[in-house]
Design a protein around this motif. Structure first.
Motif, short mmCIF file in Angstrom:
data_model
loop_
_atom_site.label_atom_id
_atom_site.label_comp_id
_atom_site.label_asym_id
_atom_site.label_seq_id
_atom_site.Cartn_x
_atom_site.Cartn_y
_atom_site.Cartn_z
N LYS A 108 -24.85 37.13 27.80
CA LYS A 108 -23.55 37.73 27.54
C LYS A 108 -23.49 39.20 27.94
CE LYS A 108 -22.83 34.61 23.62
NZ LYS A 108 -22.55 34.53 22.16
N LYS A 109 -24.66 39.81 28.14
CA LYS A 109 -24.71 41.22 28.49
C LYS A 109 -24.81 41.46 29.99
CE LYS A 109 -27.06 42.39 24.14
NZ LYS A 109 -28.24 43.06 23.54
N VAL A 110 -24.93 40.37 30.76
CA VAL A 110 -25.14 40.48 32.21
C VAL A 110 -23.83 40.21 32.93
CG1 VAL A 110 -26.37 39.52 34.18
CG2 VAL A 110 -27.56 39.84 32.02
N TRP A 111 -23.59 40.94 34.03
CA TRP A 111 -22.44 40.65 34.87
C TRP A 111 -22.62 39.30 35.53
CZ3 TRP A 111 -21.82 39.50 40.03
CH2 TRP A 111 -20.50 39.51 40.51
N VAL A 112 -21.59 38.45 35.41
CA VAL A 112 -21.63 37.10 35.97
C VAL A 112 -20.36 36.89 36.78
CG1 VAL A 112 -21.71 34.64 35.44
CG2 VAL A 112 -23.03 36.24 34.06
N ILE A 113 -20.49 36.23 37.91
CA ILE A 113 -19.35 35.94 38.75
C ILE A 113 -18.35 35.07 38.00
CG2 ILE A 113 -20.56 33.99 39.77
CD1 ILE A 113 -18.02 36.21 41.56
N ASP A 114 -17.08 35.44 38.06
CA ASP A 114 -16.02 34.67 37.39
C ASP A 114 -15.49 33.60 38.36
OD1 ASP A 114 -15.12 36.64 39.03
OD2 ASP A 114 -13.34 37.11 37.84
N ASN A 115 -16.06 32.44 38.29
CA ASN A 115 -15.73 31.38 39.24
C ASN A 115 -14.30 30.88 39.05
OD1 ASN A 115 -18.30 31.14 40.59
ND2 ASN A 115 -19.09 30.27 38.69
N PHE A 116 -13.67 30.63 40.19
CA PHE A 116 -12.33 30.07 40.21
C PHE A 116 -12.31 28.94 41.22
CE2 PHE A 116 -8.07 30.28 42.37
CZ PHE A 116 -7.38 29.60 41.38
N PHE A 117 -11.97 27.73 40.77
CA PHE A 117 -11.96 26.55 41.64
C PHE A 117 -10.53 26.32 42.13
CE2 PHE A 117 -15.51 26.12 38.77
CZ PHE A 117 -16.55 25.80 39.63
N MET A 118 -10.33 26.64 43.40
CA MET A 118 -8.99 26.55 43.98
C MET A 118 -8.53 25.09 44.07
SD MET A 118 -9.50 29.30 47.06
CE MET A 118 -7.93 28.84 47.80
N LYS A 119 -7.27 24.85 43.74
CA LYS A 119 -6.59 23.56 43.84
C LYS A 119 -7.17 22.51 42.89
CE LYS A 119 -5.58 24.29 48.75
NZ LYS A 119 -5.72 23.75 50.12
N ALA A 120 -8.18 22.88 42.13
CA ALA A 120 -8.76 21.93 41.18
C ALA A 120 -8.07 22.07 39.83
CB ALA A 120 -10.26 22.16 41.04
N TYR A 121 -8.15 21.02 39.04
CA TYR A 121 -7.59 21.07 37.71
C TYR A 121 -8.48 20.26 36.77
CZ TYR A 121 -5.40 16.77 39.54
OH TYR A 121 -5.18 15.56 40.14
N GLN A 122 -8.28 20.49 35.49
CA GLN A 122 -9.12 19.91 34.44
C GLN A 122 -10.58 20.27 34.66
OE1 GLN A 122 -8.41 15.73 33.83
NE2 GLN A 122 -6.18 15.97 33.73
N VAL A 123 -10.83 21.55 34.89
CA VAL A 123 -12.20 22.03 35.07
C VAL A 123 -12.86 22.19 33.71
CG1 VAL A 123 -13.65 23.84 36.04
CG2 VAL A 123 -11.51 23.21 37.18
N LYS A 124 -13.99 21.53 33.54
CA LYS A 124 -14.72 21.61 32.28
C LYS A 124 -16.14 22.10 32.55
CE LYS A 124 -12.14 17.72 30.27
NZ LYS A 124 -12.25 16.37 29.68
N THR A 125 -16.58 23.01 31.71
CA THR A 125 -17.94 23.54 31.82
C THR A 125 -18.75 23.05 30.63
OG1 THR A 125 -17.07 25.54 32.85
CG2 THR A 125 -19.35 25.60 32.10
N ARG A 126 -19.94 22.58 30.89
CA ARG A 126 -20.83 22.12 29.82
C ARG A 126 -21.75 23.27 29.43
NH1 ARG A 126 -22.49 15.84 31.10
NH2 ARG A 126 -20.39 15.11 31.70
N LYS A 127 -21.42 23.91 28.33
CA LYS A 127 -22.16 25.10 27.90
C LYS A 127 -23.62 24.79 27.60
CE LYS A 127 -18.73 27.96 28.16
NZ LYS A 127 -18.74 29.08 29.14
N ASN A 128 -23.89 23.58 27.10
CA ASN A 128 -25.28 23.25 26.77
C ASN A 128 -26.11 22.95 28.02
OD1 ASN A 128 -23.82 20.92 27.29
ND2 ASN A 128 -25.08 19.64 25.97
N GLU A 129 -25.47 22.95 29.18
CA GLU A 129 -26.19 22.73 30.43
C GLU A 129 -25.98 23.92 31.36
OE1 GLU A 129 -26.12 18.84 32.18
OE2 GLU A 129 -25.19 18.00 30.40
N GLU A 130 -25.94 25.11 30.79
CA GLU A 130 -25.80 26.36 31.56
C GLU A 130 -27.06 27.19 31.35
OE1 GLU A 130 -21.97 28.41 31.64
OE2 GLU A 130 -23.06 30.21 31.07
#
Length: 373
Positions: A108-130
């Motif tokens: 949480k303290k590190v700069w991370v790229i803010d990903n944006f998926f163009m034309k995609a929808y219902q994007v879900k991220t699995r936090k337990n697999e990050e």
């Protein structure tokens, strides 16, 4: 599944690794600002190296549900610890090129790229697999799993020989090309084996399945990494379920040409049986899961042309029977040329129908081959 188990077993931070980061990075994060990208001082865009591992693709039609691992690697010079005294006194110093998993509290303290998926929808991220890894030079590796739905481009008229093009486009939501640019790794796209039953994936590099380009959103140019997923439908089951039965039914309808015209029940049975069977095949729900509803496709054209040949063979019987009865009633004209021709109509059809059907198949499959090439 194996990849996830591997990550959990081998890359979860241990207590010793947390203590190691506490000792080494204690002073670093006191002045670190996660909202500022690493290029703020040097004014050079951060190069984010991207790779994808496709785990599953479902419901490939006008859109596709894709499950994939996204791995992004970049350098943050602010996290370089090569000159850190605590690092030189640690066991990590003996292998300075190795990466270690970053504890959750430091992510949480590190700069991370803010990903944006163009034309995609219902994007879900699995936090337990990050997961995130760091090496002493300041190189960071972020791995995360996403579930998303992406749009696809397809030619419905070519079903079941169509090629479906889906594009997965990754960009930054806030950082323009002045701050962030994307680059694909050498093996930027890998696929899990056996995750598609009805399609094959074109992985030919000449097809340009990986590319990077700039896109103007109106607020500036943004770097976009695109993965072109090209799916070719496996048409084997359609040959077995549609094309071969259609050909056999057409051939079966020709048996009547060799049956005596006086055997009305036998010829009628063959005609109506082939018509009804082919009509059932033409209206069968074989489009389930294909995304084809009301569009006339290559499959429909073939079936209905076969249906036309069967109807023609069916109509030949009453014409032939009528000719026979006419000849019996008019014995005095049996030697006329017209009577001889219509009396021998079965013999003519034995050649005309197969030749016409062969010509139709040649034209059909040549056109299909040209359009799919």
């Amino acid at each position: 599944m194996f990849f996830r188990i591997y990550c959990f077993i081998f890359f979860l931070p241990t207590t010793s690794s947390v203590n190691l980061f506490d000792d080494i990075y204690a002073n670093t994060f006191n002045t670190y600002e996660a909202e500022i990208p690493p290029n703020q001082i040097e004014d050079i865009p951060v190069v984010v190296h991207v790779s994808l591992r496709i785990e599953a693709v479902q419901d490939v039609a006008s859109e596709a549900e894709v499950k994939f691992f996204l791995r992004e690697k970049w350098e943050d010079y602010r996290l370089s610890i090569l000159n850190n005294s605590e690092f030189k006194n640690s066991n990590w110093f003996s292998n300075p090129t190795s990466s270690k998993p970053l504890p959750p509290k430091y992510r949480k303290k590190v700069w991370v790229i803010d990903n944006f998926f163009m034309k995609a929808y219902q994007v879900k991220t699995r936090k337990n697999e990050e997961f995130m890894w760091a090496d002493p030079k300041g190189n960071l590796l972020l791995s995360a799993k996403y579930d998303t739905i992406i749009p696809c481009d397809r030619n419905y008229y070519m079903f079941p020989f169509e090629t479906i093009h889906c594009a997965l486009e990754i960009s930054s939501y806030t950082h323009t090309t002045n701050d962030v640019i994307f680059e694909w790794l050498e093996e930027g796209l890998t696929l899990s084996k056996g995750f598609l039953d009805d399609f094959t994936v074109d992985m030919n590099e000449d097809s340009g399945h990986l590319e990077v380009f700039d896109y103007d959103f109106g607020t500036g140019n943004f770097s976009v990494a695109r993965a072109n997923l090209i799916f070719q439908r496996k048409s084997t089951r359609f040959f077995v379920n549609t094309y071969f039965p259609s050909v056999l039914l057409v051939l079966l309808s020709w048996i009547g040409f060799w049956i005596n015209r006086a055997a009305t029940p036998a010829r009628s049975c063959i005609c109506f049986t082939t018509v009804l069977t082919l009509l059932t095949l033409a209206t069968s729900p074989s489009y389930a899961g294909t995304g084809i509803n009301k569009t006339v496709s290559a499959r429909d054209i073939y079936i209905w042309m076969c249906f036309g040949f069967v109807i023609a063979a069916t109509l030949e019987f009453p014409i032939s029977d009528y000719t026979l009865r006419t000849r019996v009633d008019k014995l005095n004209t049996i030697s006329s040329p017209n009577s001889i021709f219509f009396g021998d109509i079965d013999k003519v059809c034995r050649w005309v129908f197969p030749i016409a059907f062969i010509i139709f198949n040649i034209i059909y499959w040549v056109v299909i081959a040209c359009l799919t090439a």
